[in-house]
Scaffold this active site. Structure first.
Site, PDB file in Angstrom:
ATOM      1  N   GLY A  32      70.796 -80.211   3.698  1.00 55.88           N
ATOM      2  CA  GLY A  32      72.138 -80.082   3.157  1.00 55.88           C
ATOM      3  C   GLY A  32      73.134 -79.648   4.212  1.00 55.88           C
ATOM      4  N   GLN A  84      67.271 -82.887   6.266  1.00 56.41           N
ATOM      5  CA  GLN A  84      67.463 -82.838   4.810  1.00 56.41           C
ATOM      6  C   GLN A  84      67.644 -81.416   4.300  1.00 56.41           C
ATOM      7  OE1 GLN A  84      64.240 -85.465   3.398  1.00 56.41           O
ATOM      8  NE2 GLN A  84      65.809 -87.060   3.374  1.00 56.41           N
ATOM      9  N   ASP A 117      81.184 -84.676   4.052  1.00 54.53           N
ATOM     10  CA  ASP A 117      80.501 -84.370   5.315  1.00 54.53           C
ATOM     11  C   ASP A 117      81.146 -85.126   6.472  1.00 54.53           C
ATOM     12  OD1 ASP A 117      78.337 -83.641   3.375  1.00 54.53           O
ATOM     13  OD2 ASP A 117      78.209 -85.817   3.275  1.00 54.53           O
ATOM     14  N   PRO A 120      68.526 -79.095  11.073  1.00 59.60           N
ATOM     15  CA  PRO A 120      67.346 -79.158  10.221  1.00 59.60           C
ATOM     16  C   PRO A 120      67.463 -80.352   9.256  1.00 59.60           C
ATOM     17  CG  PRO A 120      68.229 -76.931  10.258  1.00 59.60           C
ATOM     18  CD  PRO A 120      69.214 -77.811  10.982  1.00 59.60           C
ATOM     19  N   GLY A 131      72.718 -83.672   8.451  1.00 59.20           N
ATOM     20  CA  GLY A 131      72.042 -84.149   9.656  1.00 59.20           C
ATOM     21  C   GLY A 131      72.189 -85.645   9.824  1.00 59.20           C
TER      22      GLY A 131
HETATM   23  N1  LIG Z   1      66.818 -84.612  11.987  1.00 60.35           N
HETATM   24  C1  LIG Z   1      66.789 -85.919  11.745  1.00 60.35           C
HETATM   25  N2  LIG Z   1      66.240 -86.769  12.614  1.00 60.35           N
HETATM   26  C2  LIG Z   1      66.219 -88.063  12.388  1.00 60.35           C
HETATM   27  N3  LIG Z   1      66.713 -88.655  11.283  1.00 60.35           N
HETATM   28  C3  LIG Z   1      67.256 -87.876  10.387  1.00 60.35           C
HETATM   29  C4  LIG Z   1      67.347 -86.471  10.557  1.00 60.35           C
HETATM   30  N4  LIG Z   1      67.951 -85.952   9.475  1.00 60.35           N
HETATM   31  C5  LIG Z   1      68.232 -86.982   8.678  1.00 60.35           C
HETATM   32  N5  LIG Z   1      67.810 -88.130   9.207  1.00 60.35           N
HETATM   33  C6  LIG Z   1      67.961 -89.461   8.639  1.00 60.35           C
HETATM   34  O1  LIG Z   1      68.917 -89.382   7.582  1.00 60.35           O
HETATM   35  C7  LIG Z   1      68.359 -89.795   6.342  1.00 60.35           C
HETATM   36  C8  LIG Z   1      68.978 -89.055   5.163  1.00 60.35           C
HETATM   37  O2  LIG Z   1      69.007 -87.662   5.359  1.00 60.35           O
HETATM   38  P1  LIG Z   1      69.742 -86.721   4.269  1.00 60.35           P
HETATM   39  O3  LIG Z   1      68.876 -86.594   3.077  1.00 60.35           O
HETATM   40  O4  LIG Z   1      71.139 -87.174   4.056  1.00 60.35           O
HETATM   41  O5  LIG Z   1      69.691 -85.387   5.058  1.00 60.35           O
HETATM   42  P2  LIG Z   1      70.880 -84.463   5.503  1.00 60.35           P
HETATM   43  O6  LIG Z   1      71.118 -83.593   4.321  1.00 60.35           O
HETATM   44  O7  LIG Z   1      70.355 -83.730   6.675  1.00 60.35           O
HETATM   45  O8  LIG Z   1      72.021 -85.341   5.841  1.00 60.35           O
HETATM   46  C9  LIG Z   1      66.857 -89.588   6.560  1.00 60.35           C
HETATM   47  O9  LIG Z   1      66.124 -90.392   5.687  1.00 60.35           O
HETATM   48  C10 LIG Z   1      66.708 -90.007   8.015  1.00 60.35           C
HETATM   49  O10 LIG Z   1      66.720 -91.431   8.156  1.00 60.35           O
HETATM   50  O1  LIG Z   2      75.734 -82.269  -3.039  1.00 60.04           O
HETATM   51  C1  LIG Z   2      76.444 -81.938  -2.076  1.00 60.04           C
HETATM   52  O2  LIG Z   2      77.008 -80.840  -2.052  1.00 60.04           O
HETATM   53  C2  LIG Z   2      76.627 -82.890  -0.917  1.00 60.04           C
HETATM   54  O3  LIG Z   2      75.428 -83.688  -0.774  1.00 60.04           O
HETATM   55  C3  LIG Z   2      75.390 -84.626   0.298  1.00 60.04           C
HETATM   56  O4  LIG Z   2      75.280 -83.962   1.533  1.00 60.04           O
HETATM   57  P1  LIG Z   2      73.816 -83.518   2.141  1.00 60.04           P
HETATM   58  O5  LIG Z   2      74.103 -82.813   3.438  1.00 60.04           O
HETATM   59  O6  LIG Z   2      73.050 -84.798   2.396  1.00 60.04           O
HETATM   60  O7  LIG Z   2      73.173 -82.635   1.155  1.00 60.04           O
HETATM   61  C4  LIG Z   2      76.621 -85.522   0.207  1.00 60.04           C
HETATM   62  O8  LIG Z   2      76.689 -86.399   1.321  1.00 60.04           O
HETATM   63  C5  LIG Z   2      77.929 -84.744   0.058  1.00 60.04           C
HETATM   64  O9  LIG Z   2      79.006 -85.631  -0.109  1.00 60.04           O
HETATM   65  C6  LIG Z   2      77.848 -83.798  -1.125  1.00 60.04           C
HETATM   66  O10 LIG Z   2      79.010 -83.033  -1.247  1.00 60.04           O
HETATM   67 MG   LIG Z   3      73.038 -86.551   4.554  1.00 57.52          MG
END
Ligand SMILES: Nc1ncnc2c1ncn2[C@@H]1O[C@H](COP(=O)(O)OP(=O)(O)O)[C@@H](O)[C@H]1O
Ligand SMILES: O=C(O)[C@H]1O[C@H](OP(=O)(O)O)[C@H](O)[C@@H](O)[C@@H]1O
Ligand SMILES: [Mg+2]
Length: 359
Positions: A124, A122, A173, A120, A127
């Site tokens: 956390g 963004q 991560d 899923p 992804g």
């Molecule tokens: N499911 C997805 N499909 C494609 N790109 C993704 C996806 N999830 C994240 N991204 C890419 O990663 C960037 C940052 O995501 P981030 O806020 O770190 O989410 P996450 O918490 O899932 O890592 C997004 O702006 C996008 O470019």
């Molecule tokens: O705030 C956190 O716990 C984490 O947030 C980011 O991860 P995300 O999956 O994008 O929420 C970050 O990359 C981590 O290092 C933090 O611990």
């Molecule tokens: Mg991320």
């Protein structure tokens, strides 16, 4: 014969979503973390040799054709502007530069990279770094340089790729995804300065009690969530600095609790982790849906905290199965998805595992 050789050259690598069990977000502030990967969600990247270098847009995640203007706007509002293409491009750049700087020679052959993910967005659950990690693994194997790039340094490359794009993130991560399974991490400045990476210790995944994942459909934006705390940290805010130290300590205490199978203590530490995040960030930054997920779990006596920066919650039911049933019911009533977590095993090869320090 030629076709068989070509088929063997196709690399498909998978990286799993990760759960920050304790210590996050102190990994972004020279702290410690205890995290693990889960098989419930993953990203895969596929690399195949091709005459030209092509980064293939995903048919859904990198959509550029829409039935109408309202469709385009609704898509941008729900999922933002970006998909995974920029992540793949960034890791290619970082990987190439790393090889140049370290005299690692790369064959002059091209490839096509494509990806898919069911993590899923963004939420956390990491992804973004899952896509980058899977791509890095494809590059390491296509160029046959896995043995030339130390396991401990790979999370830095993944983080550097995301930093290129202005994504606010830490190493936690990326370490969990490079190693797979359960890992204890220490990012103390002294280690980072001396080694160029933290101290990472894989732990037996069987130490983990049954854990539950709760998430909502509404995504959160990691960048927003981190911004105010980061600024206060940079300004030397004593409250943030002392809270962050305590968050880091929770990971160390959690490792001990796991080794002793003291799940009551583990539950206490998890709750404290979220409470400290809440004190540091404030409710407006965390968001009402995120807070509600934590509170719904706690309403049945489960302990709960964010898996990352928000969007998903990890819960522990110290009283066992009857409590887990109550948790399922409470989450369903509040419209949250809840499922028992399937912990992923380590993904390192025997050779890579023996290359790691043991103590
Ligand atoms: N499911 C997805 N499909 C494609 N790109 C993704 C996806 N999830 C994240 N991204 C890419 O990663 C960037 C940052 O995501 P981030 O806020 O770190 O989410 P996450 O918490 O899932 O890592 C997004 O702006 C996008 O470019
Ligand atoms: O705030 C956190 O716990 C984490 O947030 C980011 O991860 P995300 O999956 O994008 O929420 C970050 O990359 C981590 O290092 C933090 O611990
Ligand atoms: Mg991320």
């Amino acid at each position: 014969m030629a076709a068989a050789t070509k088929a063997e050259m196709v690399f498909e690598r998978r990286a799993y979503a990760r759960v920050g069990l304790l210590g996050n977000p102190s990994d972004m502030y020279s702290g410690k973390a205890l995290s693990f990967t889960i098989t419930d969600f993953s990203a895969t990247v596929r690399l195949r040799p091709s005459p030209e270098l092509l980064i293939q847009p995903h048919p859904h995640h990198d959509l550029v054709a829409f039935p109408s203007l309202p469709h385009l706007v609704s898509r941008l509002q729900n999922e933002g502007y970006y998909g995974g293409v920029r992540l793949l491009m960034a890791i290619c750049k970082v990987f190439y530069n790393h090889c140049i700087q370290n005299n690692i020679s790369l064959k002059a052959e091209n490839f096509t990279l494509s990806y898919d993910t069911n993590i899923p967005r963004q939420a956390g659950l990491s992804g973004s770094s899952a896509i980058v990690c899977a791509a890095l693994n494809c590059l390491l194997d296509f160029y046959d340089v896995r043995h030339l790039i130390q396991v401990e340094l790979r999370p830095n490359l993944i983080l550097d790729a995301e930093k290129e794009l202005g994504i606010v993130a830490g190493l936690q991560d990326r370490v969990a995804q490079v190693y797979g399974g359960l890992v204890y991490m220490d990012f103390s400045q002294e280690h980072m300065d001396k080694l160029g990476h933290g101290i990472y210790r894989p732990l037996d995944v069987n130490l983990l009690p049954p854990l539950y994942l709760i998430y909502a459909e509404n995504p959160s934006d990691s960048g927003k969530v981190h911004s105010s705390v980061r600024q206060r940290w940079l300004n030397g805010d004593e409250f943030i600095i002392s809270c962050m130290k305590e968050v880091a300590q929770l990971a160390l205490d959690g490792r001990r609790a796991l080794l002793q199978k003291d799940y009551t203590e583990l539950a206490r530490l998890m709750n404290r982790n979220f409470d400290l995040r809440r004190e540091m960030s404030g409710d407006d930054v965390l968001g009402s849906v995120n807070i509600k997920m934590v509170e719904v779990a706690r309403s049945v006596g489960a302990s709960s905290k964010f898996t990352g920066s928000g969007g998903a919650v990890v819960a522990l039911c110290p009283d066992g199965e009857a409590q887990a049933e109550l948790l399922h019911k409470a989450c369903q009533e509040s419209g949250f998805v809840v499922q028992q977590i399937k912990v992923a095993p380590s993904v390192l090869s025997d050779e890579e595992l023996t290359s790691l320090p043991t103590c």
